[in-house]
Scaffold this active site. Sequence first.
Site, short mmCIF file in Angstrom:
data_model
loop_
_atom_site.label_atom_id
_atom_site.label_comp_id
_atom_site.label_asym_id
_atom_site.label_seq_id
_atom_site.Cartn_x
_atom_site.Cartn_y
_atom_site.Cartn_z
CB CYS A 384 73.15 -95.29 95.40
SG CYS A 384 74.34 -93.98 95.73
CG HIS A 510 70.55 -92.33 92.43
ND1 HIS A 510 69.83 -92.76 93.52
CD2 HIS A 510 71.76 -91.94 92.91
CE1 HIS A 510 70.57 -92.64 94.61
NE2 HIS A 510 71.74 -92.14 94.27
CD GLU A 512 66.87 -93.90 91.79
OE1 GLU A 512 67.58 -94.62 91.05
OE2 GLU A 512 67.24 -93.54 92.93
#
Length: 539
Positions: A384, A510, A512
Amino acid sequence: MSASVKYIFVTGGVTSSLGKGIISASLAKLLQARGYSVTIQKLDPYINVDPGTLNPYEHGECFVTDDGAETDLDLGHYERFLNIPTSQANNVTTGRIYQTVIEKERRGDFLGKTVQVIPHITDEIKDRIRALGKTGKYEIVITEIGGTVGDIESLPYIEAIRQLKWELGKDSLSIHLTLIPYLSTTGELKTKPTQHSVKLMLEYGVQPDVLVCRSEHKINKELKNKIALFCNVESRAVIEAIDASTIYEVPLLMKNEQLDRVVLDKLGLDASREANLEGWQNFLSILKTSTTEVRIGLVGKYVELKDSYKSIAESFVHAGVINCCKVKLEWIHSETITEENVASKLNGLAGVLVAPGFGNRGIEGKINAIKFARENKIPFLGICLGMQCAVIEFARNVMGLKGAHSTEMNPDTPHPVIDLLEEQKKITNKGGTMRLGAYPCKVMEGTKIFDTYTTSEISERHRHRFEFNNEYLRDFERAGMIASGINPNAGLVEIVELKNHPWFVAVQFHPEYKSTVEKPHPLFVNFVKAAVSVSSLVQ
Ligand code: GLN
């Protein structure tokens, strides 16, 4: 599927930070491993409508769901443990409850009645709890109540539980998580705080059915009997939750304590199917036994509070296990990295990750770190804002675009290589207005990112307002930074990578948020793999 949905309420007493989220996720895992369909919901007693407007220093990371909800970080644990996505309905705050009730009042839905905490707020809370049960997707709904029993702001939630327990009868269960402190001077575990916490629950009209007792030491049978006697619970329903070396061990500890069996018995559910935790156990044994260590730098501006990067840290745990190594994260404050000290700060790292973020603080440090990773061929992953910084660094130092920047940091930059998304230009409200949630992305074949995903169609979660400025795309590609992933509908650049570098990938989304124990995220897996090969060269 059984006829009625079962509801489990998880509250916490004595202190905060006892790990209600991990206990809820562990119980859910055990029930899931026995074949039940389970979901977990978090109710947060603060007045923000969602945690999206909170500074990470306040509340840690903001987790984002597929449907674009900005949520509490506990939802990340729920997804990592259960490997099923959560949604907006899985996280509700007091702010959202009041917002809904006030909107109804303004519409005239209450037909002239006085609108009150009981019944209107408690009804709204109950509706939000039952909403997940009504989807027909789950046999068991676990609702975790944020905060600590006794807080003024938790009261409407406890009252809603009292009412629901009455309405649902045997289809509901209350688990209270408490602390059994150890007094080193006398060498004793003390039960009094737990007794008081349960007394408080009783005052509110809720009898806990199960007590999960956090403790640094083993709780013997005698002590369990004592707690049971004082708190009106069965002795086998007093569950020891001893400190674990990793959160991923907690489901197994809870299994040893038979938490799942006690819960199923009390809910009148079949407990004859044993939990199948083979995959989980394999994961845990590699996690606990791998000795090869790979050092990766996490560069961010919130590193003092590690919860700010919770999902990133956990993604590295998952990716480490797949690569049979331990990822040792070096937390590096971006504000401290200068051109002069970058070499010593990043010395010996096998990989560098530049984290997401907002605003100008620490930006130049991130850019210095990226330049170092690019020039020294250290595997790099930008997420990001980390991707945006990689684009800025490349523009400035490779393409010679002096003063290139994101218009977030410098609205007057001569080279706005990162610019506000078109759709964001009219937006002024801060809450819930970013480009949020899952969007598709088309991955170009023959790229590093294609090797990583091994498919050209992916979907990833987003949370941003700024984006790569496509006016510069051809210049970037000519200079060696290619756009290897594009949103097929909007043409937005979602992934960039470098041609002349062993592993330099940066993503606007993202990854994650989607890494789980069962399905570690390929980006983290391949990044760690690249880092492992670098560190084996160094040794
Ligand atoms: N501040 C940047 C943006 O809004 C990046 C956001 C992020 O890192 N989540 O686009």
